[in-house]
Design an enzyme around this catalytic site. Structure first.
Site, mmCIF file in Angstrom:
data_model
loop_
_atom_site.group_PDB
_atom_site.id
_atom_site.type_symbol
_atom_site.label_atom_id
_atom_site.label_comp_id
_atom_site.label_asym_id
_atom_site.label_seq_id
_atom_site.Cartn_x
_atom_site.Cartn_y
_atom_site.Cartn_z
ATOM 1 N N ASN A 193 29.786 -40.415 -84.349
ATOM 2 C CA ASN A 193 29.370 -39.041 -84.055
ATOM 3 C C ASN A 193 27.869 -38.803 -84.093
ATOM 4 O O ASN A 193 27.390 -37.820 -83.543
ATOM 5 C CB ASN A 193 30.108 -38.038 -84.965
ATOM 6 C CG ASN A 193 29.744 -38.191 -86.419
ATOM 7 O OD1 ASN A 193 29.301 -39.249 -86.848
ATOM 8 N ND2 ASN A 193 29.935 -37.151 -87.193
ATOM 9 N N GLU A 238 29.010 -42.787 -97.204
ATOM 10 C CA GLU A 238 29.060 -41.380 -96.799
ATOM 11 C C GLU A 238 30.310 -41.225 -95.960
ATOM 12 O O GLU A 238 30.378 -41.743 -94.840
ATOM 13 C CB GLU A 238 27.807 -40.995 -96.010
ATOM 14 C CG GLU A 238 26.517 -41.065 -96.830
ATOM 15 C CD GLU A 238 26.416 -40.031 -97.956
ATOM 16 O OE1 GLU A 238 27.268 -39.126 -98.030
ATOM 17 O OE2 GLU A 238 25.491 -40.156 -98.777
ATOM 18 N N CYS A 257 31.012 -34.618 -90.060
ATOM 19 C CA CYS A 257 31.567 -34.710 -91.415
ATOM 20 C C CYS A 257 31.388 -33.393 -92.137
ATOM 21 O O CYS A 257 32.206 -33.010 -92.962
ATOM 22 C CB CYS A 257 30.903 -35.832 -92.186
ATOM 23 S SG CYS A 257 29.136 -35.643 -92.334
HETATM 24 P P1 NAP Z 1 35.184 -45.216 -88.775
HETATM 25 O O1 NAP Z 1 36.317 -45.466 -87.892
HETATM 26 O O2 NAP Z 1 35.377 -45.346 -90.238
HETATM 27 O O3 NAP Z 1 34.010 -46.198 -88.278
HETATM 28 C C1 NAP Z 1 32.710 -46.139 -88.816
HETATM 29 C C2 NAP Z 1 31.993 -47.451 -88.591
HETATM 30 O O4 NAP Z 1 32.625 -48.468 -89.369
HETATM 31 C C3 NAP Z 1 32.029 -47.968 -87.149
HETATM 32 O O5 NAP Z 1 30.809 -48.603 -86.879
HETATM 33 C C4 NAP Z 1 33.169 -48.983 -87.174
HETATM 34 O O6 NAP Z 1 33.046 -49.963 -86.150
HETATM 35 C C5 NAP Z 1 32.930 -49.578 -88.553
HETATM 36 N N1 NAP Z 1 34.069 -50.265 -89.174
HETATM 37 C C6 NAP Z 1 35.399 -50.042 -89.006
HETATM 38 N N2 NAP Z 1 36.117 -50.919 -89.753
HETATM 39 C C7 NAP Z 1 35.231 -51.703 -90.416
HETATM 40 C C8 NAP Z 1 35.348 -52.805 -91.320
HETATM 41 N N3 NAP Z 1 36.533 -53.273 -91.716
HETATM 42 N N4 NAP Z 1 34.230 -53.388 -91.761
HETATM 43 C C9 NAP Z 1 33.023 -52.948 -91.371
HETATM 44 N N5 NAP Z 1 32.832 -51.921 -90.508
HETATM 45 C C10 NAP Z 1 33.927 -51.287 -90.056
HETATM 46 O O7 NAP Z 1 34.585 -43.728 -88.562
HETATM 47 P P2 NAP Z 1 34.233 -42.954 -87.207
HETATM 48 O O8 NAP Z 1 35.510 -42.593 -86.521
HETATM 49 O O9 NAP Z 1 33.190 -43.702 -86.450
HETATM 50 O O10 NAP Z 1 33.532 -41.630 -87.798
HETATM 51 C C11 NAP Z 1 34.254 -40.500 -88.186
HETATM 52 C C12 NAP Z 1 34.400 -40.438 -89.693
HETATM 53 O O11 NAP Z 1 33.137 -40.586 -90.310
HETATM 54 C C13 NAP Z 1 34.911 -39.091 -90.177
HETATM 55 O O12 NAP Z 1 35.839 -39.287 -91.203
HETATM 56 C C14 NAP Z 1 33.656 -38.398 -90.712
HETATM 57 O O13 NAP Z 1 33.916 -37.400 -91.668
HETATM 58 C C15 NAP Z 1 32.904 -39.549 -91.254
HETATM 59 N N6 NAP Z 1 31.461 -39.246 -91.316
HETATM 60 C C16 NAP Z 1 30.899 -39.031 -92.547
HETATM 61 C C17 NAP Z 1 29.554 -38.691 -92.643
HETATM 62 C C18 NAP Z 1 28.897 -38.416 -93.983
HETATM 63 O O14 NAP Z 1 27.673 -38.445 -94.044
HETATM 64 N N7 NAP Z 1 29.645 -38.161 -95.041
HETATM 65 C C19 NAP Z 1 28.791 -38.599 -91.491
HETATM 66 C C20 NAP Z 1 29.396 -38.854 -90.259
HETATM 67 C C21 NAP Z 1 30.733 -39.185 -90.192
HETATM 68 P P3 NAP Z 1 33.943 -49.898 -84.806
HETATM 69 O O15 NAP Z 1 33.457 -48.712 -84.059
HETATM 70 O O16 NAP Z 1 33.678 -51.174 -84.131
HETATM 71 O O17 NAP Z 1 35.362 -49.740 -85.258
HETATM 72 O O1 G3P Z 2 28.715 -35.918 -89.540
HETATM 73 C C1 G3P Z 2 27.413 -36.310 -89.701
HETATM 74 C C2 G3P Z 2 26.549 -35.701 -90.706
HETATM 75 O O2 G3P Z 2 25.617 -36.491 -91.268
HETATM 76 C C3 G3P Z 2 26.276 -34.260 -90.597
HETATM 77 O O3 G3P Z 2 25.078 -33.885 -90.085
HETATM 78 O O4 G3P Z 2 23.559 -32.179 -89.241
HETATM 79 O O5 G3P Z 2 25.900 -32.269 -88.415
HETATM 80 O O6 G3P Z 2 25.408 -31.521 -90.729
HETATM 81 P P1 G3P Z 2 24.979 -32.383 -89.600
#
Ligand code: NAP
Ligand code: G3P
Length: 481
Positions: A160, A256, A290
């Site tokens: 994202n 995160e 997120c």
């Molecule tokens: P995701 O499916 O967990 O993937 C995140 C990253 O991890 C991608 O680069 C993915 O690569 C990689 N990955 C997946 N499995 C892995 C493994 N076994 N080992 C190492 N890397 C691995 O998350 P997303 O769908 O991209 O993002 C959405 C989620 O992120 C939501 O739950 C959101 O709340 C959270 N998020 C949190 C924050 C925060 O700051 N708290 C900010 C943004 C997003 P691939 O793409 O190749 O699978």
């Molecule tokens: O989901 C990504 C995160 O880091 C949030 O950033 O600026 O959308 O609150 P913001």
């Protein structure tokens, strides 16, 4: 792994200052119209071994490079990124379906982030600590504690924010003297590789930033368990974050993860302001943030009025193509859209009041708003990562706090009230990384501390905190007779 020339939208990885590829590639499609945007290399385990070795060697010299020189490279990168912002924003929009205004803002915000990091890094001084204030010690001992790099940082970013959440790991790691291996999200790799190009063009020495594209389902576990990795900086889902924490062993990490940010609205709130902030916080980039507001907890006495005002705002949202300035755009893939649809159907089946939405065209889900959501519904607890918002009616602020804290997540929350005592009462009791008073939940400005508790993560982001996390205090102790 072989040298490659980028042509016909075949993108390459940065390795030791050169662009490389692999026989095996991955097609990246646009979530907007499913057209192919290009291919990226699917790096193998053997490639990863070479990349890690190179990152390890390259870090040694970079770690000894004066901070002022590291900062100059970052300043140049910030300048180049800003200069190419329009082009890169378009790449980002096509790859992740983020509206053009938000895409441009992500790129520009990232340039500011890199610039601020360069300056902050110059002020990360160590300290000299005398011994004589500790009982039993004399003045003849001094600890010179200085910040030193950790070594090789593995940065893993989500789809994202593939530019911003890659740079927010890379820049603080680099200013602290580490080398970085970036594993971008597969859907988002093209944008992230544009960012890598910027760092290379800014004069970053060879090997100090290397990239690894490839499906994490094939190489993820391999790379996170390599013992040469000195720190893992991960942003993504709670499911994957927990998995990495389990298998990676004794390596420090920052996680995160997901969120279920609550907006708590009390009877003395400015309801127009609350409705505006909540709707913008919940639906921008189709709720794929997120920090998106993912549930509303409102006291019964003002619920009808708030609901009416929110519905007015939701109906004004523009839905469709990100190029046309729509806030609600197609979700990242069919699997995500199916999941959101499941949560919508569960809420309908269990008796929630559908106020608008529940309309879907392929991956485009129209903004959906529910009233009278109850705690037996999945929507009360699960993170949809889509444009659907549940309203839960509560009797008072204490009930709102109880429901807010029952969540497995603890990223942020908002409280809307004109009564400062109520605002602090609620804020002090919420189990989250940050509470916003009369504002939607959000990460920025990016030098603020940003962290999640419980299943929302561990460690603190934010420029100074990220530099601290990716460096350590090393002490040299001098004793004189
Ligand atoms: P995701 O499916 O967990 O993937 C995140 C990253 O991890 C991608 O680069 C993915 O690569 C990689 N990955 C997946 N499995 C892995 C493994 N076994 N080992 C190492 N890397 C691995 O998350 P997303 O769908 O991209 O993002 C959405 C989620 O992120 C939501 O739950 C959101 O709340 C959270 N998020 C949190 C924050 C925060 O700051 N708290 C900010 C943004 C997003 P691939 O793409 O190749 O699978
Ligand atoms: O989901 C990504 C995160 O880091 C949030 O950033 O600026 O959308 O609150 P913001």
């Amino acid at each position: 792994m072989f040298k490659c020339i980028e042509k016909e939208n075949h993108y390459c990885n940065l390795f030791n200052g050169e662009w490389v590829s692999n026989e095996k590639t991955i097609d990246v499609f646009s979530p907007i119209n499913n057209t192919i945007l290009g291919t990226v290399p699917a790096m193998s385990k053997e490639d990863i071994d070479k990349i890690i070795e190179n990152s390890k060697t390259s870090q040694l010299k970079w770690g000894e490079t004066p901070v002022s020189e590291r900062a100059s490279v970052l300043h140049k990168a910030a300048f180049l990124l800003e200069d190419q912002a329009d082009h890169i924003a378009k790449v980002l929009m096509n790859e992740i379906g983020k509206d053009i205004k938000s895409s441009l803002s992500e790129v520009k915000r990232t340039a500011e982030f890199i610039r601020f990091t360069a300056d902050a890094g110059k002020h990360m001084d160590g300290e000299a600590i005398g011994a004589d204030n500790f009982p039993g010690f004399k003045k003849n001992k001094m600890s010179f504690a200085q910040r030193v790099p950790l070594g090789v940082i593995l940065a893993i970013s989500p789809f994202n924010y593939p530019i911003n959440l890659s740079a927010s790991k890379i820049a603080p790691a680099l200013i602290a003297g580490n080398s970085v291996i970036l594993k971008p999200p597969t859907q988002g790799s093209i944008s992230a590789l544009h960012l890598a190009r910027i760092f290379q063009a800014a004069g970053l020495p060879n090997g100090v930033l290397n990239t690894v594209t490839g499906k994490a389902s094939e190489i993820g576990d391999y790379i996170v368990t390599k013992e040469e990795i000195n720190f893992i900086n991960f942003t993504g889902s709670t499911e994957i974050g927990k998995h990495i924490a389990k298998i990676a062993g004794m390596v420090p990490m920052m996680l995160e993860l997901g969120g279920k940010d609550a907006a708590i609205v009390l009877k003395d709130a400015d309801l127009d302001e609350a409705a505006r902030e909540i709707v913008s916080g919940a639906y921008s980039y189709s709720g794929q943030r997120c920090t998106a507001i993912k549930r509303v907890l409102v006291t019964e006495d003002i619920a009808d009025e708030l609901v009416k005002k929110m519905l007015d705002q939701v109906q004004k949202l523009k839905v469709g193509n990100p190029e046309d300035g729509c806030e609600v755009t197609p979700l990242i893939n069919t699997k995500s859209a199916d999941f959101v649809q499941e949560l919508i159907e569960d809420a309908i089946n269990k008796g929630a009041t559908l106020l608008c939405g529940n309309k879907r065209i392929d991956n485009l889900i129209y903004p959906t708003l529910f009233d009278n959501v109850t705690t037996d519904m999945r929507l009360a607890w699960e993170e949809p990562f889509g444009p659907v918002l549940p309203i839960i009616r509560v009797k008072d602020m204490d009930e709102a706090i109880i429901i807010a804290n029952k969540s497995q997540y603890g990223l942020q929350s908002s409280v809307f009230t004109q009564n400062i005592n109520h605002a602090f009462y609620v804020a002090n009791k919420l189990e989250v990384g940050a509470v916003q008073i009369n504002n939607k939940s959000e990460r920025g400005p990016d030098h603020f501390p940003f962290s999640g508790v419980k299943a929302s993560g561990m460690g603190t982001q934010g420029i100074r905190y990220s530099i601290e996390a990716m460096s350590r205090l090393k002490s040299i102790v001098l004793t004189v007779d």
